[in-house]
Design a protein around this motif. Structure first.
Motif, PDB file in Angstrom:
ATOM      1  N   ALA A   2      49.788 -10.393  22.353  1.00 41.67           N
ATOM      2  CA  ALA A   2      50.054  -9.050  22.870  1.00 41.67           C
ATOM      3  C   ALA A   2      51.537  -8.721  22.745  1.00 41.67           C
ATOM      4  CB  ALA A   2      49.612  -8.963  24.333  1.00 41.67           C
ATOM      5  N   SER A   3      51.830  -7.443  22.597  1.00 42.14           N
ATOM      6  CA  SER A   3      53.224  -7.000  22.540  1.00 42.14           C
ATOM      7  C   SER A   3      53.852  -7.171  23.917  1.00 42.14           C
ATOM      8  CB  SER A   3      53.287  -5.548  22.072  1.00 42.14           C
ATOM      9  OG  SER A   3      52.572  -4.715  22.959  1.00 42.14           O
ATOM     10  N   PRO A   4      55.200  -7.160  24.000  1.00 43.57           N
ATOM     11  CA  PRO A   4      55.868  -7.394  25.283  1.00 43.57           C
ATOM     12  C   PRO A   4      55.453  -6.384  26.346  1.00 43.57           C
ATOM     13  CG  PRO A   4      57.432  -7.537  23.475  1.00 43.57           C
ATOM     14  CD  PRO A   4      56.163  -7.023  22.890  1.00 43.57           C
ATOM     15  N   LEU A   5      55.426  -6.844  27.590  1.00 43.59           N
ATOM     16  CA  LEU A   5      55.094  -5.986  28.719  1.00 43.59           C
ATOM     17  C   LEU A   5      56.362  -5.273  29.189  1.00 43.59           C
ATOM     18  CD1 LEU A   5      52.896  -5.132  30.794  1.00 43.59           C
ATOM     19  CD2 LEU A   5      53.728  -6.994  32.249  1.00 43.59           C
ATOM     20  N   LEU A   6      56.320  -3.945  29.237  1.00 43.04           N
ATOM     21  CA  LEU A   6      57.487  -3.142  29.581  1.00 43.04           C
ATOM     22  C   LEU A   6      57.222  -2.387  30.877  1.00 43.04           C
ATOM     23  CD1 LEU A   6      58.120  -1.602  26.032  1.00 43.04           C
ATOM     24  CD2 LEU A   6      58.922  -3.797  26.930  1.00 43.04           C
ATOM     25  N   LEU A   7      58.255  -2.286  31.706  1.00 44.40           N
ATOM     26  CA  LEU A   7      58.163  -1.554  32.961  1.00 44.40           C
ATOM     27  C   LEU A   7      59.071  -0.334  32.884  1.00 44.40           C
ATOM     28  CD1 LEU A   7      57.471  -1.162  35.998  1.00 44.40           C
ATOM     29  CD2 LEU A   7      59.344  -2.748  36.529  1.00 44.40           C
ATOM     30  N   PHE A  21      53.475  -0.845  30.461  1.00 44.00           N
ATOM     31  CA  PHE A  21      53.184  -0.328  29.120  1.00 44.00           C
ATOM     32  C   PHE A  21      53.325  -1.444  28.094  1.00 44.00           C
ATOM     33  CE2 PHE A  21      54.693   1.484  25.138  1.00 44.00           C
ATOM     34  CZ  PHE A  21      53.908   2.611  24.951  1.00 44.00           C
ATOM     35  N   ARG A  22      52.401  -1.488  27.152  1.00 46.07           N
ATOM     36  CA  ARG A  22      52.539  -2.324  25.952  1.00 46.07           C
ATOM     37  C   ARG A  22      52.396  -1.412  24.739  1.00 46.07           C
ATOM     38  NH1 ARG A  22      52.054  -7.865  27.333  1.00 46.07           N
ATOM     39  NH2 ARG A  22      50.703  -8.276  29.127  1.00 46.07           N
ATOM     40  N   GLU A  23      53.176  -1.659  23.715  1.00 42.28           N
ATOM     41  CA  GLU A  23      53.149  -0.789  22.545  1.00 42.28           C
ATOM     42  C   GLU A  23      51.777  -0.775  21.885  1.00 42.28           C
ATOM     43  OE1 GLU A  23      56.273  -1.467  19.792  1.00 42.28           O
ATOM     44  OE2 GLU A  23      57.870  -0.937  21.200  1.00 42.28           O
ATOM     45  N   ASP A  24      51.071  -1.900  21.933  1.00 41.02           N
ATOM     46  CA  ASP A  24      49.763  -1.950  21.271  1.00 41.02           C
ATOM     47  C   ASP A  24      48.606  -1.532  22.185  1.00 41.02           C
ATOM     48  OD1 ASP A  24      49.902  -4.113  22.928  1.00 41.02           O
ATOM     49  OD2 ASP A  24      49.415  -5.621  21.410  1.00 41.02           O
ATOM     50  N   GLU A  25      48.888  -1.265  23.467  1.00 45.97           N
ATOM     51  CA  GLU A  25      47.835  -0.864  24.393  1.00 45.97           C
ATOM     52  C   GLU A  25      48.103   0.478  25.050  1.00 45.97           C
ATOM     53  OE1 GLU A  25      46.414  -3.883  27.201  1.00 45.97           O
ATOM     54  OE2 GLU A  25      47.586  -5.368  26.103  1.00 45.97           O
TER      55      GLU A  25
END
Length: 669
Positions: A2-7, A21-25
């Motif tokens: 999974a792409s990095p988890l961003l807050l 948010f994840r870029e791929d989700e």
């Protein structure tokens, strides 16, 4: 993988939003919490803890945190911020009248020092005697200093000397103009620097609150802040240059709107508690105001998205003019605490006070109005005048009715100054209260909203009639006024983009007939050539009617309420370095900016040296921001007209831009 988890976090005037948010989700979870200005970490923790609980994802997995905020924007619109002293080097009192500097300065002190440089970076001797004489008495009265030198963008030596001396003698924050802009135009650069100095404490408090909470929550990830152009900057840089965060929240919203809708052409309008921000998406990109952001009537040198910010929001102050035969309602530009929120926060004592005002035989001048003290900022309190300190002392931790607080007419202006300094909130009826009365919002105390509008509805016009027949009647008029006022500001922004600034929708009879759809032999109509994207928590309530009035398609994305927080995490780091070349005589070239001033023989050699210096400086800046995957682009602006049959280089500007993604933390196991 999974792409990095961003807050993403957005701290607005009323709500603090958070998204995972994840870029791929895309959006994994979202949450809101009331912004708590007395301690911003409370609102931040409420939103982040809620979004983590909803997602079920451990905090340690967060790889990057990005923060957008409307606080700096709101402070400029509402005239808030610390008291700053302006030091002008090489300028005279006549320069204060240029570039809107006099209006921005207000009653803040200014010191003029001999010195400065010419266009080629050559100095006039600096003399700091007046500064050193003024600092012992001036230092305790201000919270920060702004320093602007004549042609400091060509040679910042005098600004640096003055900055170091102020820090040595006063230990207060100091902002230099060359740190904020590389463009000429001393008074506008001084204005930008002054505003930056005033905002230092506001943004420092926000970032400090965020960092404290992240540390306590076990989130060990880089903290970024959204700039006014939608790019990201490190928290450390934002502390030094808070002026670059003006329009941060709206810029993030625009980036988020593009992500959520995929539209290449749109008018985007984001309504918050304090402001409405209008911008254009054109060719799939936010339109930029390269000449500088204009906020709260101040034309700065901060590059930002071409947003127009208006003091109109869900928490705007409701003004009722009952002097004519018909009452007139206007909204803003100041934000106040809605009565429904005040009672929800402070309890039934406020509700009892409103009820007592309703039962009184005579209406009070300030019925339904309260003052609330904000947590003290000792630096600001120390700079207050005696009458301001006396009135502030009478406002405790609980709300105080203005009828009891203001015993003399002159105290109203004193109270307004305390509000402007960010030490006191005012509370009264707002459009948010109107929506509570109409049953279209319900997050706060609807009883307080109803009582507040009932109080206001008792006012009588010059014809002796009450201005409204019921709280519901008044609520409908307030919401109708917000719809009309919103339509006018949207038209104003769009007409300005079309080069038709001379048309004022608020006074134009033709526009009035078009918006009201008045029938007649000559019919007027207005429509937008692209969809209207409505953002903000109250967008679904307001924007369908606004779009209908403007003859536009209304688009409200599913995550319109957190578009700003989404925009905060999809941006990139972008920094620039500017190097300037001038030619004082044939064949001799002076290279200034991004380093020491140097003299080079030959135009080609000067251009080559300037480009190399700009690239190195841009890469260094991006490295300081810990940007990853850095890409460099170069822009050259060369002014070389034909003079007496030969080419003459007047000036060349080499701008290197470095872009990259923020550094991501490795998830902890």
């Amino acid at each position: 993988m999974a792409s990095p988890l961003l807050l993403g976090i957005d701290t607005g005037g009323t709500y603090t939003d958070a998204v995972l948010f994840r870029e791929d989700e895309g959006v994994i979870a979202k949450a809101k919490s009331l912004t708590t200005r007395h301690d911003l970490s409370e609102g931040i923790s409420g939103a982040v803890e809620a979004v983590l609980a909803r997602s079920g994802i451990p905090a340690a997995e967060i790889a990057m945190v990005s923060l957008s905020t409307t606080l700096a924007t709101n402070a400029l619109v509402e005239g808030q911020g610390g008291r700053a002293a302006l030091v002008m080097i090489g300028f005279g009192p006549e320069d204060i009248a240029r570039g809107g500097l006099s209006e921005a300065l207000g009653t803040d002190p200014v010191i003029f020092l001999p010195g400065g440089h010419d266009v080629h970076g050559n100095e006039t001797p600096l003399e700091m005697t007046m500064l050193e004489e003024a600092l012992p008495t001036l230092g305790p009265k201000v919270s920060s200093f702004a320093v602007a030198g004549y042609f400091a963008v060509r040679n910042p030596a005098h600004e640096i000397s003055v900055r170091d001396r102020i820090r040595e003698l006063s230990h207060k924050p100091v902002t230099c103009s060359h740190e904020l802009s590389s463009k000429l135009g001393g008074p506008r650069r001084a204005l930008t620097t002054l505003l930056n100095a005033r905002l230092v404490s506001i943004i420092d408090r926000l970032i400090g609150s965020t960092e404290d909470f992240l540390e306590k929550s076990g989130i060990h990830a880089p903290l970024m802040v959204v700039r006014g152009d939608g790019a990201l900057m490190s928290a450390g840089e934002a502390r030094l240059r808070p002026i670059e965060t003006i329009l941060s929240g709206p810029a993030a919203s625009l980036v988020g709107a593009r992500y959520l809708t995929g539209l290449d052409e749109a008018v985007v309008s984001d309504i918050g508690g304090t402001t409405t921000d209008v911008a254009i998406i054109q060719g799939g990109k936010p339109k930029l105001a390269l000449d500088g952001a204009n906020v709260g009537g101040h034309k700065t040198m901060v590059e930002a998205v071409a947003l127009r910010t208006f003091g109109l929001g869900g928490d705007s102050e409701v003004h009722i003019d009952d002097r004519g035969l018909e009452a007139k309602i206007t909204l803003g530009p100041r934000r106040i605490l809605p009565l429904s929120l005040l009672v929800a926060t402070y309890g039934d004592s406020v509700l009892s006070a409103i009820d007592m005002q309703l039962r009184a035989t005579h209406t009070g001048r300030h019925d339904g109005r309260f003052a609330v003290r904000i947590a003290l900022n000792e630096a600001l309190v120390g700079s207050l005048q005696p009458q301001e300190q006396a009135l502030l002392a009478r406002i405790g931790s609980a709300p105080v009715a203005l009828n009891a607080l203001l015993t003399m007419n002159s105290q109203k202006s004193v109270l307004d100054r305390l509000v402007g300094r960010g030490l006191v909130y005012l509370s009264g009826i707002t459009p948010s209260d109107a929506l509570h009365v109409l049953g279209r919002q319900g997050q706060w105390n609807a009883d307080a909203a109803r009582l507040g509008l009932q109080l206001a509805a008792r006012k009588k016009t010059g014809a002796g009639r009450e201005i409204a027949t019921s709280p519901e009647d008044l609520a409908g008029k307030i919401v109708a006024r917000l719809t009309r006022q919103s339509s006018e500001i949207l038209l104003s922004a769009c007409l300005a983009e079309d080069g038709a600034e001379s048309v004022n929708p608020s006074v134009s009879l033709a526009v009035d007939r078009a918006l009201k759809r008045v029938p007649g032999i000559a019919r007027f109509s207005i429509s937008l050539d692209r969809p209207l994207v409505g953002l903000g928590a109250s967008a679904p309530v307001y924007y369908p009617a606004i779009a209908d009035m403007l003859g536009a398609e209304s688009i409200i994305p599913s995550d319109a309420d957190v578009a700003n927080a989404i925009g905060a995490v999809v941006g990139h780091i972008r920094v620039t370095a500017t190097v300037t070349i001038t030619s004082p005589e044939e064949g001799v070239y002076i290279v200034t900016g991004a380093g020491e001033t140097t003299t080079i023989i030959g135009e080609a050699s000067a251009l080559e040296a300037a480009e190399e210096r700009a690239v190195i400086a841009a890469r260094r800046k991006a490295g300081q921001e810990e940007a990853q995957g850095i890409l460099i682009s170069i822009e050259k602006e060369i002014m070389a007209p034909e003079v007496e049959g030969g080419r003459k280089l007047v000036e060349a500007r080499i701008v290197a831009t470095a872009t990259g993604r923020p550094r991501m933390a490795h998830p902890q196991s």
